[in-house]
Design an enzyme around this catalytic site. Sequence first.
Site, PDB file in Angstrom:
ATOM      1  N   GLY A  18       0.821  -1.202   0.000  1.00  0.00           N
ATOM      2  CA  GLY A  18       0.000   0.000   0.000  1.00  0.00           C
ATOM      3  C   GLY A  18       0.851   1.246   0.000  1.00  0.00           C
ATOM      4  O   GLY A  18       2.056   1.214   0.230  1.00  0.00           O
ATOM      5  N   GLY A  20       0.745   5.421   1.281  1.00  0.00           N
ATOM      6  CA  GLY A  20       0.090   6.501   2.011  1.00  0.00           C
ATOM      7  C   GLY A  20       0.932   7.756   1.902  1.00  0.00           C
ATOM      8  O   GLY A  20       1.892   7.821   1.132  1.00  0.00           O
ATOM      9  N   VAL A  25       4.878   0.938   1.009  1.00  0.00           N
ATOM     10  CA  VAL A  25       5.263  -0.173   1.871  1.00  0.00           C
ATOM     11  C   VAL A  25       5.266  -1.470   1.078  1.00  0.00           C
ATOM     12  O   VAL A  25       4.322  -1.765   0.351  1.00  0.00           O
ATOM     13  CB  VAL A  25       4.297  -0.300   3.069  1.00  0.00           C
ATOM     14  CG1 VAL A  25       4.667  -1.517   3.927  1.00  0.00           C
ATOM     15  CG2 VAL A  25       4.328   0.957   3.912  1.00  0.00           C
ATOM     16  N   ASP A 131       0.728  11.135  15.892  1.00  0.00           N
ATOM     17  CA  ASP A 131      -0.271  10.843  14.870  1.00  0.00           C
ATOM     18  C   ASP A 131      -0.975   9.522  15.165  1.00  0.00           C
ATOM     19  O   ASP A 131      -1.081   8.650  14.301  1.00  0.00           O
ATOM     20  CB  ASP A 131       0.362  10.807  13.487  1.00  0.00           C
ATOM     21  CG  ASP A 131      -0.681  10.952  12.368  1.00  0.00           C
ATOM     22  OD1 ASP A 131      -1.770  11.479  12.651  1.00  0.00           O
ATOM     23  OD2 ASP A 131      -0.401  10.529  11.237  1.00  0.00           O
TER      24      ASP A 131
END
Length: 584
Positions: A18, A20, A25, A131
């Site tokens: 994936g 982001g 990754v 976060d």
Amino acid sequence: MRTGDLVDGRYQLDDARGSGAGGLVWTAFDRKLKRTVALKRPHTVDSAADRLQFRREAENAAQVHHPNAISVFDTVDSDECWLVMEHLSADSLDKILAANGPLPPHRVARIGVQIAAALAAVHAQKILHRDVKPGNILVTDHDLAKLTDFGISIWCEVTGTDDGRVCGTPAYLAPEVAGGRAATEASDVFSLGATLFAALEGTPPFGSGEPAEVLARAREGAIPPMVHAGPLAPLLTRMLDSRPTKRPTANQVRQRLREIVGDWEPPDPVAPRAPLWRRRPVQAITAAVVVVALAVVVALERYPDPVSTDLIGDERTADPCSLVRQSVFRDIGPSELKTDYGNFNRCDVLIDVGREEKLDVEVQLVTRASQKEREDWRLVTGDPFDVLVVPSDDTDCNRLVRVDDKYGVRVTAKLANSPRDLCRVAGIAVATVKSVLRRGQIPRRPKDFPTDSLAGVEACALLPAEALAGFEGMNPGMPGFGDWSCKWFTAVTRTEVHLRYDQHAATDSIKGQAKKLGGHEAYVELDTDSGQSCTVQMPYKTRNQAARAHVDMMRLTVKGERPGPALCPDAERLATAAATNLYS
């Protein structure tokens, strides 16, 4: 990059998992250590400043050691920058919520208690996450949860505040951070509360939409009423308080969630189930589990923090070597750190003082119940840790730092006829121990024990009551730190049985008379000092055990008012019984 490509000549890319804001990754196979890892590559590391930030934040991320937090193994810092991390076959919490909708309170509490524990640990190391959100929490089918993404990048918006930037994920930001103030421990707690809110209610406290719009709502800090929180509602209300000083600490959140989940512990999804006598009712999740970090990565920040109330944490993951520093002994002589120089709760610094034998500074995590504090031990009060001065001689100097009501740190400086003042050396070590404790919970071990180590076996379980039936009035076993030792005592015959584990260099000979006990290698040794004890040592070797520099040793001593030779039959009988249980 494509499947099959090699990164740094070592990591063979397998599957892109994936992408982001933090980067892309991949799962990969580490051809050197023969394990699956996760690799993350930031989207851009174009400038020298970008590369410097990557290195700094990766170094900080590598300091995080906790069973419920991602571990960073390494970085690749060549033409391309990669972060090498643990890998876990799990989905992020945001994907679970998208697929299944809101979760019931009991499951949210199970996830929350683990993430709160991870936050408490990193806060104790003066580290902020900044976060916390569903996308940065991975959850297995068995509800093992890990906090991810310590390290590479963060969503930032230019603001009109003094620092000019607001960083984090807007929907989960604390109001003060949304307003431009620096992140704190309290803002991490707010973000965890917002994450649990979203897991229960199906939407984060400040809703969704364009980042600027959500950020504006976050600045206002108005939280909609909770409908599905159930028993979690009072705690979440405190965590989401707009006033940072009114929020609980991460450790207090962990404690409250622990009360709600009770004795539940997530099962180990990797290791096979051990026999019942080897299982601990409450234990840290084994870090043989591996993690993939999938979402936005978070920069870390050092900050001052008061002393934590849970300084030891899980006994089996607490790192005794974090309490000692070689550098503080530079004026005493050249030194080396020994991580496997005895029992598992111990760390040693060996100092060369010009003698054939080195001065040994031993730092050991202990339970205070095992220390038998006596009236002749002198108390030196301190803030916040008292120190007990144990009577010493010319061979050693002993100190006991009181950590809390349950735990202590035993410090011993020892060398016969030492040319250095042993108590001065012990005092230096004590000062280092106290300085580490003042920073909060001590760091976790940098790596796990091997799966076939005695470290996973409860010592008391090896000698059940029937094995000790021959001793009239024998008390139940008293476990030591980590369950790595156990003592039994009977006042009727004033006999003590002590079973503990040691680590022994594989190439060194073992003291004592060699013999077979129950078909196992054993060494029987009489105490030449008091003459009133007999010890049996048995190396622990499993079938197909890989060769290693040190072997685990089971050591059983019977001590009493009879001569040592009269105690050896009992010591051999008990060692045989313990070995039978150990290998069954």
